[in-house]
Scaffold this motif. Structure first.
Motif, PDB file in Angstrom:
ATOM      1  N   VAL A  97      -5.003 -11.864  53.055  1.00  0.00           N
ATOM      2  CA  VAL A  97      -4.074 -12.992  53.162  1.00  0.00           C
ATOM      3  C   VAL A  97      -2.689 -12.483  53.540  1.00  0.00           C
ATOM      4  N   LYS A  98      -2.290 -11.384  52.946  1.00  0.00           N
ATOM      5  CA  LYS A  98      -0.976 -10.800  53.231  1.00  0.00           C
ATOM      6  C   LYS A  98      -0.852 -10.420  54.698  1.00  0.00           C
ATOM      7  N   ALA A  99      -1.963  -9.976  55.276  1.00  0.00           N
ATOM      8  CA  ALA A  99      -1.934  -9.527  56.673  1.00  0.00           C
ATOM      9  C   ALA A  99      -2.103 -10.678  57.663  1.00  0.00           C
ATOM     10  N   ARG A 100      -2.977 -11.672  57.312  1.00  0.00           N
ATOM     11  CA  ARG A 100      -3.337 -12.688  58.310  1.00  0.00           C
ATOM     12  C   ARG A 100      -3.163 -14.123  57.843  1.00  0.00           C
ATOM     13  N   GLY A 101      -2.763 -14.325  56.590  1.00  0.00           N
ATOM     14  CA  GLY A 101      -2.702 -15.680  56.082  1.00  0.00           C
ATOM     15  C   GLY A 101      -4.072 -16.139  55.621  1.00  0.00           C
ATOM     16  N   ILE A 102      -4.196 -17.430  55.333  1.00  0.00           N
ATOM     17  CA  ILE A 102      -5.459 -17.971  54.831  1.00  0.00           C
ATOM     18  C   ILE A 102      -5.820 -19.218  55.622  1.00  0.00           C
ATOM     19  N   SER A 103      -7.095 -19.448  55.793  1.00  0.00           N
ATOM     20  CA  SER A 103      -7.559 -20.603  56.559  1.00  0.00           C
ATOM     21  C   SER A 103      -7.520 -21.870  55.703  1.00  0.00           C
ATOM     22  N   PHE A 104      -7.592 -22.999  56.367  1.00  0.00           N
ATOM     23  CA  PHE A 104      -7.600 -24.307  55.701  1.00  0.00           C
ATOM     24  C   PHE A 104      -8.790 -24.399  54.739  1.00  0.00           C
ATOM     25  N   GLY A 105      -9.974 -24.013  55.211  1.00  0.00           N
ATOM     26  CA  GLY A 105     -11.174 -24.114  54.384  1.00  0.00           C
ATOM     27  C   GLY A 105     -11.109 -23.235  53.147  1.00  0.00           C
ATOM     28  N   LYS A 106     -10.576 -22.032  53.291  1.00  0.00           N
ATOM     29  CA  LYS A 106     -10.512 -21.132  52.136  1.00  0.00           C
ATOM     30  C   LYS A 106      -9.453 -21.566  51.131  1.00  0.00           C
ATOM     31  N   LEU A 107      -8.414 -22.247  51.595  1.00  0.00           N
ATOM     32  CA  LEU A 107      -7.454 -22.800  50.649  1.00  0.00           C
ATOM     33  C   LEU A 107      -8.089 -23.947  49.861  1.00  0.00           C
ATOM     34  N   VAL A 108      -8.910 -24.740  50.525  1.00  0.00           N
ATOM     35  CA  VAL A 108      -9.674 -25.789  49.831  1.00  0.00           C
ATOM     36  C   VAL A 108     -10.589 -25.150  48.786  1.00  0.00           C
ATOM     37  N   CYS A 109     -11.234 -24.063  49.167  1.00  0.00           N
ATOM     38  CA  CYS A 109     -12.100 -23.320  48.258  1.00  0.00           C
ATOM     39  C   CYS A 109     -11.322 -22.874  47.026  1.00  0.00           C
ATOM     40  N   LEU A 110     -10.131 -22.319  47.234  1.00  0.00           N
ATOM     41  CA  LEU A 110      -9.307 -21.847  46.126  1.00  0.00           C
ATOM     42  C   LEU A 110      -8.932 -22.979  45.184  1.00  0.00           C
ATOM     43  N   ALA A 111      -8.591 -24.132  45.744  1.00  0.00           N
ATOM     44  CA  ALA A 111      -8.220 -25.275  44.913  1.00  0.00           C
ATOM     45  C   ALA A 111      -9.393 -25.702  44.032  1.00  0.00           C
ATOM     46  N   HIS A 112     -10.596 -25.701  44.611  1.00  0.00           N
ATOM     47  CA  HIS A 112     -11.796 -26.033  43.841  1.00  0.00           C
ATOM     48  C   HIS A 112     -12.038 -25.013  42.737  1.00  0.00           C
ATOM     49  N   GLN A 480     -18.225 -23.455  41.092  1.00  0.00           N
ATOM     50  CA  GLN A 480     -17.545 -22.186  41.374  1.00  0.00           C
ATOM     51  C   GLN A 480     -18.499 -21.208  42.057  1.00  0.00           C
ATOM     52  N   LEU A 481     -19.715 -21.112  41.530  1.00  0.00           N
ATOM     53  CA  LEU A 481     -20.700 -20.177  42.084  1.00  0.00           C
ATOM     54  C   LEU A 481     -21.051 -20.554  43.518  1.00  0.00           C
ATOM     55  N   HIS A 482     -21.222 -21.836  43.763  1.00  0.00           N
ATOM     56  CA  HIS A 482     -21.549 -22.331  45.104  1.00  0.00           C
ATOM     57  C   HIS A 482     -20.428 -22.008  46.089  1.00  0.00           C
ATOM     58  N   ILE A 483     -19.194 -22.259  45.659  1.00  0.00           N
ATOM     59  CA  ILE A 483     -18.046 -22.018  46.533  1.00  0.00           C
ATOM     60  C   ILE A 483     -17.881 -20.539  46.820  1.00  0.00           C
ATOM     61  N   LEU A 484     -18.018 -19.702  45.792  1.00  0.00           N
ATOM     62  CA  LEU A 484     -17.882 -18.260  45.987  1.00  0.00           C
ATOM     63  C   LEU A 484     -18.938 -17.739  46.948  1.00  0.00           C
ATOM     64  N   LYS A 485     -20.141 -18.292  46.845  1.00  0.00           N
ATOM     65  CA  LYS A 485     -21.229 -17.875  47.732  1.00  0.00           C
ATOM     66  C   LYS A 485     -20.887 -18.229  49.186  1.00  0.00           C
ATOM     67  N   ARG A 486     -20.363 -19.438  49.414  1.00  0.00           N
ATOM     68  CA  ARG A 486     -20.019 -19.852  50.777  1.00  0.00           C
ATOM     69  C   ARG A 486     -18.857 -19.028  51.316  1.00  0.00           C
ATOM     70  N   CYS A 487     -17.931 -18.667  50.427  1.00  0.00           N
ATOM     71  CA  CYS A 487     -16.826 -17.811  50.858  1.00  0.00           C
ATOM     72  C   CYS A 487     -17.337 -16.436  51.257  1.00  0.00           C
ATOM     73  N   GLN A 488     -18.268 -15.932  50.469  1.00  0.00           N
ATOM     74  CA  GLN A 488     -18.855 -14.621  50.758  1.00  0.00           C
ATOM     75  C   GLN A 488     -19.518 -14.624  52.124  1.00  0.00           C
ATOM     76  N   GLU A 489     -20.121 -15.753  52.482  1.00  0.00           N
ATOM     77  CA  GLU A 489     -20.823 -15.875  53.765  1.00  0.00           C
ATOM     78  C   GLU A 489     -19.893 -16.324  54.899  1.00  0.00           C
ATOM     79  N   ASN A 490     -18.593 -16.511  54.582  1.00  0.00           N
ATOM     80  CA  ASN A 490     -17.612 -16.977  55.561  1.00  0.00           C
ATOM     81  C   ASN A 490     -18.017 -18.300  56.209  1.00  0.00           C
ATOM     82  N   LYS A 491     -18.496 -19.238  55.395  1.00  0.00           N
ATOM     83  CA  LYS A 491     -18.950 -20.527  55.906  1.00  0.00           C
ATOM     84  C   LYS A 491     -18.063 -21.692  55.484  1.00  0.00           C
ATOM     85  N   VAL A 492     -16.990 -21.417  54.724  1.00  0.00           N
ATOM     86  CA  VAL A 492     -16.204 -22.523  54.182  1.00  0.00           C
ATOM     87  C   VAL A 492     -15.491 -23.325  55.261  1.00  0.00           C
ATOM     88  N   ASP A 493     -15.126 -22.696  56.372  1.00  0.00           N
ATOM     89  CA  ASP A 493     -14.421 -23.427  57.420  1.00  0.00           C
ATOM     90  C   ASP A 493     -15.367 -24.163  58.373  1.00  0.00           C
TER      91      ASP A 493
END
Length: 501
Positions: A97-112, A480-493
């Motif tokens: 995040v420090k290097a490239r920022g964060i995507s819209f989908g991953k910010l939604v993930c974080l809020a969840h 939480q588990l579902h969201i973390l899994k989708r983040c791991q797979e880079n599918k949130v966006d």
């Protein structure tokens, strides 16, 4: 010697109007009179400047979460639970995040993951009328807030993609107040809502998806009152993969005939550091706060925690897990550690952890150790809770704290005798492990071939069979588990709908 650097930017006006200008103040006062600045007060109370140039999304979200008074369920500093950019590391490593920022989908993930209720809309899936409706709704209330993802270029500002909360709305001029978290660059400012919509209606070059806005509100009760999944450590990636991908395969390949064998297949294969993945949330109060009377808020939280813990221990699955772990042949299984649950808060809470994480004390005299001292504490004259006194070690400073946990039935309320010869015991984590197993998706168990056993497992883990408090706790862990899994797979966006379902 000259030092190169940048000191702020001149806000392009028009189209923006500086919040502190005479015209900005006039818009502010008129909006107050029209009732569309109600959300502003809480946001301004927690307004923060992003600590890194690329942390606009994290700063916006932590500001909104604190404004909504959502409990992070994890420590910030000392004994305090508080949202800060450094706490929002679930869906993307902070270094990235420090290097490239964060995507819209991953910010939604974080809020969840943080426990908020989130509705997210990309501009190609919504329209300006809906956007205006949500801005007006949240501006007239302090129960929800809007975070906008937009391209600065449309507002004639320097930079590209940016996140900031919307602090208010002026109906007569159809203008939104942007509380820009990059305060080192631009101050808060009013912009035409139509222009803000155009700024959001850009494609993010990184994800190839449209930008948009998210509506963040507080759930009807705090999720994760007793348990939360933690992804602060790198171990969460392997553990999430094991739970979501490998456990179903293991159960398909093994010829399991009873519950004991099912638990054996799952538990003996758990990664050794699985205790870092699920945490229990204890309450801490500082000794210097004075007195031993709990506030109504502390009392309410402890009562609910106690009820959730009791409900876990009353499930059929807990009884099977406790019986399995009490078997002498299972003594070397990986334990659900508590060492990092309150690091630096009570030095070592082995006695409290052994009783609380283990559910009920297996020793009638209770647990104690050199580092901690367990005493009785009345909740305003009502039921006692366990009080663990410890020491915060922070450099050369030592500060006393109290760790409060609910009293479980059948467990002694006091275990101190002044002896220094007690041995600290690590917890078995029966209830923590039970909660983790309950949070697995229902399809996890589908590979079990024995139909009678499959039905028995279904009855044990079915969310519908759980009491309401525990049901909500388990569903939060499952999300939480579902969201973390989708983040791991880079599918949130790719599919926000799947993330929010």
């Amino acid at each position: 010697m000259a030092m190169a650097g940048l000191y702020r930017r001149l806000l392009p006006s028009p189209p923006a109007i500086d919040f502190a200008s005479s015209e900005g103040k006039k818009l502010f006062l008129e909006s107050i009179q029209n009732g569309t600045m109600e959300g502003f007060y809480r946001l301004i109370s927690y307004f923060q400047t992003q600590s890194e140039p690329a942390y606009c999304g994290l700063a916006s979200l932590s500001m909104v979460l604190n404004a909504l008074a959502i409990d992070p369920g994890r420590k910030w500093k000392g004994p305090w639970r508080w949202f800060d950019e450094s706490m929002l590391d679930c869906c993307e490593p902070l270094e990235k995040v420090k290097a490239r920022g964060i995507s819209f989908g991953k910010l939604v993930c974080l809020a969840h993951c943080a426990g908020a209720k989130v509705e997210a809309f990309r501009t190609n899936e919504s329209n300006i009328d809906k956007f205006r409706k949500y801005v007006m709704k949240c501006s007239a209330s302090d129960n929800c807030h809007v975070i906008s993802s937009y391209n600065r270029a449309s507002l004639k500002q320097t930079g590209t993609g940016h996140f900031s909360p919307i602090g208010g709305y002026h109906a007569g001029e159809d203008m939104a107040l942007i509380l820009d978290v990059a305060r080192f660059k631009y101050p808060p400012h009013w912009v035409p809502l139509t222009l803000l919509w155009e700024a959001m209606d850009h494609v993010d070059e990184t994800t190839r998806q449209h930008r948009g806005f998210m509506l963040i509100s507080r759930p009807h009760r705090d999720p994760g009152l007793l348990y939360t999944l933690s992804c602060k450590h790198e171990s969460w990636i392997n553990i999430a993969k094991f739970l979501m991908d490998e456990v179903p395969i293991l159960l398909k390949s093994e010829d399991v005939k009873d519950i004991h064998k099912v638990l054996s297949v799952v538990i003996t294969s758990l990664p050794s550091n699985f205790g870092e993945f699920i945490k229990w949330i204890a309450e801490v109060r500082r000794r210097e706060d004075g007195g031993q009377t709990l506030s109504p808020e502390e009392k309410a939280r402890l009562n609910i925690k106690e009820e959730v813990l009791n409900q876990v221990q009353e499930t059929g699955l807990f009884k099977h897990v406790a019986a399995f772990l009490s078997n002498s042949s299972c003594r070397q299984l990986p334990k659900s550690g508590h060492e990092d649950t309150l690091p630096g808060i009570a030095a070592s809470v082995c006695c409290q952890g052994a009783e609380f994480l283990g559910g009920k004390s297996s020793r009638p005299e209770g647990y104690c150790c050199r580092e901690t001292c367990v005493k009785c504490l009345k909740i305003n004259g009502d039921k006692p809770v366990t009080l663990v006194c410890g020491t915060v070690v922070n450099g050369d400073n030592e500060q006393g704290v109290d760790v409060l946990v609910p009293s479980s039935p059948g467990r002694p309320h006091c275990c101190c005798s002044g002896s220094s010869d007690y041995i600290g015991l690590h917890p078995d984590g029966n209830d923590v492990l039970t909660a983790l197993l309950l949070s697995l998706p229902s399809e996890t168990w589908a590979g079990i071939k024995d139909e009678k056993l499959l039905q028995e497992i279904h009855d044990l883990v079915s969310v519908e069979n759980l009491p309401t408090l525990l049901q909500e706790e388990v569903l939060h862990l499952r999300r939480q588990l579902h969201i973390l899994k989708r983040c791991q797979e880079n599918k949130v966006d790719e599919d926000l709908g799947a993330l929010l379902s």
